[in-house]
Design an enzyme around this catalytic site. Sequence first.
Site, PDB file in Angstrom:
ATOM      1  N   LYS A 124       0.864  -1.181   0.000  1.00 36.77           N
ATOM      2  CA  LYS A 124       0.000   0.000   0.000  1.00 36.77           C
ATOM      3  C   LYS A 124       0.893   1.220   0.000  1.00 36.77           C
ATOM      4  O   LYS A 124       2.003   1.179   0.538  1.00 36.77           O
ATOM      5  CB  LYS A 124      -0.881   0.028   1.255  1.00 36.77           C
ATOM      6  CG  LYS A 124      -2.158   0.811   1.051  1.00 36.77           C
ATOM      7  CD  LYS A 124      -3.222  -0.065   0.410  1.00 36.77           C
ATOM      8  CE  LYS A 124      -4.438   0.711   0.022  1.00 36.77           C
ATOM      9  NZ  LYS A 124      -5.530  -0.200  -0.375  1.00 36.77           N
ATOM     10  N   ASP A 164      -6.868   4.162  -4.723  1.00 37.77           N
ATOM     11  CA  ASP A 164      -7.525   3.940  -3.423  1.00 37.77           C
ATOM     12  C   ASP A 164      -8.243   5.262  -3.119  1.00 37.77           C
ATOM     13  O   ASP A 164      -8.496   6.041  -4.044  1.00 37.77           O
ATOM     14  CB  ASP A 164      -6.488   3.569  -2.356  1.00 37.77           C
ATOM     15  CG  ASP A 164      -7.127   3.018  -1.080  1.00 37.77           C
ATOM     16  OD1 ASP A 164      -7.496   1.833  -1.057  1.00 37.77           O
ATOM     17  OD2 ASP A 164      -7.284   3.774  -0.096  1.00 37.77           O
TER      18      ASP A 164
HETATM   19  O1  2IT Z   1      -7.893  -1.713  -1.175  1.00 36.95           O
HETATM   20  C1  2IT Z   1      -7.755  -2.183  -2.307  1.00 36.95           C
HETATM   21  O2  2IT Z   1      -7.850  -3.389  -2.536  1.00 36.95           O
HETATM   22  C2  2IT Z   1      -7.464  -1.258  -3.397  1.00 36.95           C
HETATM   23  N1  2IT Z   1      -7.373  -0.063  -3.164  1.00 36.95           N
HETATM   24  C3  2IT Z   1      -7.218  -1.774  -4.799  1.00 36.95           C
HETATM   25  C4  2IT Z   1      -5.815  -2.214  -4.951  1.00 36.95           C
HETATM   26  C5  2IT Z   1      -5.431  -2.629  -6.355  1.00 36.95           C
HETATM   27  O3  2IT Z   1      -4.239  -2.926  -6.521  1.00 36.95           O
HETATM   28  O4  2IT Z   1      -6.269  -2.664  -7.250  1.00 36.95           O
END
Ligand code: 2IT
Length: 446
Positions: A124, A164
Amino acid sequence: MNVSKVMADLERKHPGEEEYLQAVREVLESIEEVYNQHPEFEKAKIVERMVEPDRVITFRVTWVDDSGEIQTNIGYRVQFNSAIGPYKGGIRFHNAVNQSMLKFLGFEQTFKNALTTLPMGGAKGGSDFNPKGKSNAEIMRFCQAFMLELWQNIGPDTDVPAGDVGVGGREIGYMYGMYKKLAREYNTGVLTGKGMTWGGSLIRPEATGFGALYFTEHMLQKAGKDIKGKTIAISGFGNVAWGAATKATELGAKVIAISGPDGVIYNPEGMTQEKLDYMLELRASNRDIVAPFAEEFEDATFIAGKKAWSIKCDIALPCAFQNELNEADAKELLANGTWCVAEVSNMGCTPEAIAAFQEAGILFAPGKAVNAGGVATSGLEMTQNAQHLSWSAEEVDQKLHYIMSQIHEACVRFGEQADGAINYVKGANIAGFMKVAQAMLEQGAI
Ligand code: 2IT
């Protein structure tokens, strides 16, 4: 493993990282029993290794605002776990972003990604940059400055960021443009959530919300219920809330509430295409308020300062932010007769709220299972990019639907209780954990 001891160690090492400690505690409490039946995990110190991110990259992001003033923010990428594949996870732009928040999200992402059945590790990233009130040019300059630091740490087989909270298609576009310029690499697979003309996947914008409703449908079906005609309260009005509202409406449910930081929209007649389209306009305006919805549609009412959970509904879908539904909210929902809560936001409910739902015996499923359709479709976008082709919307949607049914099945397999009820929290945590733990075990002490 002794959960209290592991948690005491972590609290000592990472004082004050509340969200991170909350996320770890929930997983460890769920898996404790199964873990202790596997002495090989204990011997390989799987838990002690799994709770710490592989690495945390922190950097300063300096940019110039429209008035010519220099602004400085902090940028992060938490590469949490690569046991089952390259790092994968979104980027969050929000004024409250800090290391604890991104560690909690990276930790959750690791198990979520394991649940998708696809080979993706967990990560993240983000910044305390606040998009609220920023012009398009400021958003672009910030995204470019952010990528100027991040680009050396990512790549299609290394780490693949996505959107996100506060990061959608526009922001991914600006970051991707800067990545290409710096890296001289034109591989589309380095980011997901891209536009449709430059490597994006059909259905990715809808995927988190659609997947959440597919999961909810499976959960209802298992309990002998039907979603048709049911009332649904949704928090938020961003991309995820929009996808959930769209699919819920298509399935014949009535979305009677959406909300923002300013209050809730009571929408007793449910959604129309026009209203769903307007949600996207609201999000794109960068104003972070939901009140204008009631000015636009006269059958809707704005109630200032209230949450979506104050509206009487059958099903509640938190779609906004962590810990957005607390114990008092849970009690209000239960008193109003809500019988299903599916977390679409990551860790949307506080531990006390979850305990209240479980005690009341209503259907409850956690974010890492319910919202996994977003990252799963990111995984499908990576596959299309690697093959240099694009699939039809039907094909992607069908795969997404299948993945959500597999995730539901995994939750049932690991979460079925003696009385036949399904503990989806346990099911999701154990299913995700077992896969990551097995991979770590087989790859040795690294
Ligand atoms: O919390 C999540 O799963 C997302 N923000 C998507 C992450 C992604 O790599 O598509």
